[in-house]
Design an enzyme around this catalytic site. Sequence first.
Site, PDB file in Angstrom:
ATOM      1  N   SER A 102       0.906  -0.744   0.237  1.00  0.00           N
ATOM      2  CA  SER A 102       0.321   0.217  -0.176  1.00  0.00           C
ATOM      3  C   SER A 102       0.591   1.768   0.123  1.00  0.00           C
ATOM      4  O   SER A 102       1.460   1.032  -1.171  1.00  0.00           O
ATOM      5  CB  SER A 102      -1.182  -0.291   0.927  1.00  0.00           C
ATOM      6  OG  SER A 102      -1.411   1.159   1.025  1.00  0.00           O
ATOM      7  N   ASP A 240      -2.745   6.886  -3.786  1.00  0.00           N
ATOM      8  CA  ASP A 240      -1.991   6.144  -2.711  1.00  0.00           C
ATOM      9  C   ASP A 240      -1.202   4.882  -3.737  1.00  0.00           C
ATOM     10  O   ASP A 240      -1.845   4.226  -5.197  1.00  0.00           O
ATOM     11  CB  ASP A 240      -2.485   5.250  -1.225  1.00  0.00           C
ATOM     12  CG  ASP A 240      -3.405   3.984  -1.563  1.00  0.00           C
ATOM     13  OD1 ASP A 240      -3.975   3.420  -3.160  1.00  0.00           O
ATOM     14  OD2 ASP A 240      -3.379   3.857  -0.670  1.00  0.00           O
ATOM     15  N   ASP A 242      -0.995   1.519  -4.141  1.00  0.00           N
ATOM     16  CA  ASP A 242      -2.231   0.115  -4.593  1.00  0.00           C
ATOM     17  C   ASP A 242      -3.608   1.050  -5.275  1.00  0.00           C
ATOM     18  O   ASP A 242      -4.252  -0.228  -5.404  1.00  0.00           O
ATOM     19  CB  ASP A 242      -2.630  -0.315  -3.411  1.00  0.00           C
ATOM     20  CG  ASP A 242      -2.894  -0.541  -1.847  1.00  0.00           C
ATOM     21  OD1 ASP A 242      -3.507   1.021  -1.637  1.00  0.00           O
ATOM     22  OD2 ASP A 242      -3.381  -1.398  -1.448  1.00  0.00           O
ATOM     23  N   ASP A 244      -6.515   1.743  -4.042  1.00  0.00           N
ATOM     24  CA  ASP A 244      -7.355   1.530  -2.818  1.00  0.00           C
ATOM     25  C   ASP A 244      -7.843   3.084  -2.394  1.00  0.00           C
ATOM     26  O   ASP A 244      -8.862   3.240  -1.453  1.00  0.00           O
ATOM     27  CB  ASP A 244      -7.254   0.659  -2.118  1.00  0.00           C
ATOM     28  CG  ASP A 244      -6.268   0.768  -1.598  1.00  0.00           C
ATOM     29  OD1 ASP A 244      -6.259   1.143  -0.731  1.00  0.00           O
ATOM     30  OD2 ASP A 244      -6.321  -0.427  -0.526  1.00  0.00           O
TER      31      ASP A 244
END
Length: 451
Positions: A102, A240, A242, A244
Amino acid sequence: MIEPQVFKANDLRGLVRGEHPEWDADGARAIGAAFARALDLAGQEFVLGRDMRAGGRELSRAFAEGAMRLGANPVEVGLVSTDELWYASGATGLAGVQFTASHNPSAYNGIKFCLPQAAPITPELMARIKQLSFTGLPSAPIPGTPRQADMLAGYVAHLHGLVDLSGIRPLRVVVDAGNGMAGLITPAVFAGLPVEVIGLYLDLDGDFPNHPPNPLEPANLVDAQAAVREHRADLGLVFDGDADRCFIIDQAGEVVSPSVLTALIARAELAREPGAVVVVNTITSTGVAEVIEEAGGRLVVGPVGHTHLKALMGRYHAIFGGEHSGHYYFRELWGADSGMLAALHVLSLVGHGAEPMSALARTVPHYPGSGELNAAVADPQAVMRQVAAEFAGEGAVSYEDGLMVRGDGWWVSVRASNTEPLLRLNVEAGDIGTMTRMRDRALAIIEESND
């Protein structure tokens, strides 16, 4: 090699580079076998994806090898955002695995897990995977076999089916992907829309050469803010690593609070289903609750963290959920979070009206907040007790999600991070003076603990 500390309550994160790596391909192989055994996947499929982080390909392949040795069959979906992996799990009805850390620095990698239909993994199951990762597991009589699948077209079509984007006015939008997965999926999601994209850092690069992949840190938003002002854009989107999570910049280059965006999307969702449940976490602004009440919704509050919010989404069949960190959850995405779906809601809100983003934000009651302030401390629990003592008699104290002190028109939250060795402070009040005083009192205790 696996160090036990890489296993968190609901996912896995640890150093894979540097002088003291905490896990490697051999560790990933053991974790893959443990995952297959813990979920009893012999002869069954699961979806497996990864982001652009260095080493992700090797780690995910090793994980697949371990799972196949126990008889599981990986459906390899390749480079995907985490919310695309959630979509893949929901669309196929299979458990899912996403290799990502992440927003963590580039030396980290990690794994996010989900059960079929993108349901959150439980701490108990995570503990079982941890235990089995350190156990020599015998091979299955029949090893598993992999297959490849491309989920992007289905993911894009699914998102477009959840938001009314018909007839939106032309928009100019800055997209800062931070060299993360949004750089890959944004062109596909925005294709065919009347949106001029001004791209920042769209190239995939797990070393994050331009800025860290964490939009919660104000310093990581300044490039997008400057670009919005320079190009006179209607808004900016900052994702961010990733993808999400998504942060919003208004047309003046100012950051829109995630609490404000939670309120705006909740209002829109409740307009199509009055009386529905909306889920938020403990440190969401008071203004969100006021908007949800005015819109006729029912508010449910839970602990900070995507696993907690996803679980509440399912338990209450909630239509929508939001967190201060930029996570937004949607019933029609199997209760999972999606930064890109939140971004499409913003395009719909701005594109269907004549008012700019800043005017929409002003329709949500404003309460001055500290933002999230982080500090590394030796003993988080001791610091929370000291902060509770500092405010003793001034407000109601609870420990349901770290420490929360609620007074007359203000609240102070101190909690340990779910993903990093940090203590997080958040403060909100009805006026800037009260917020500043409460913030400084709590900060003084946190800083003194490190002296």
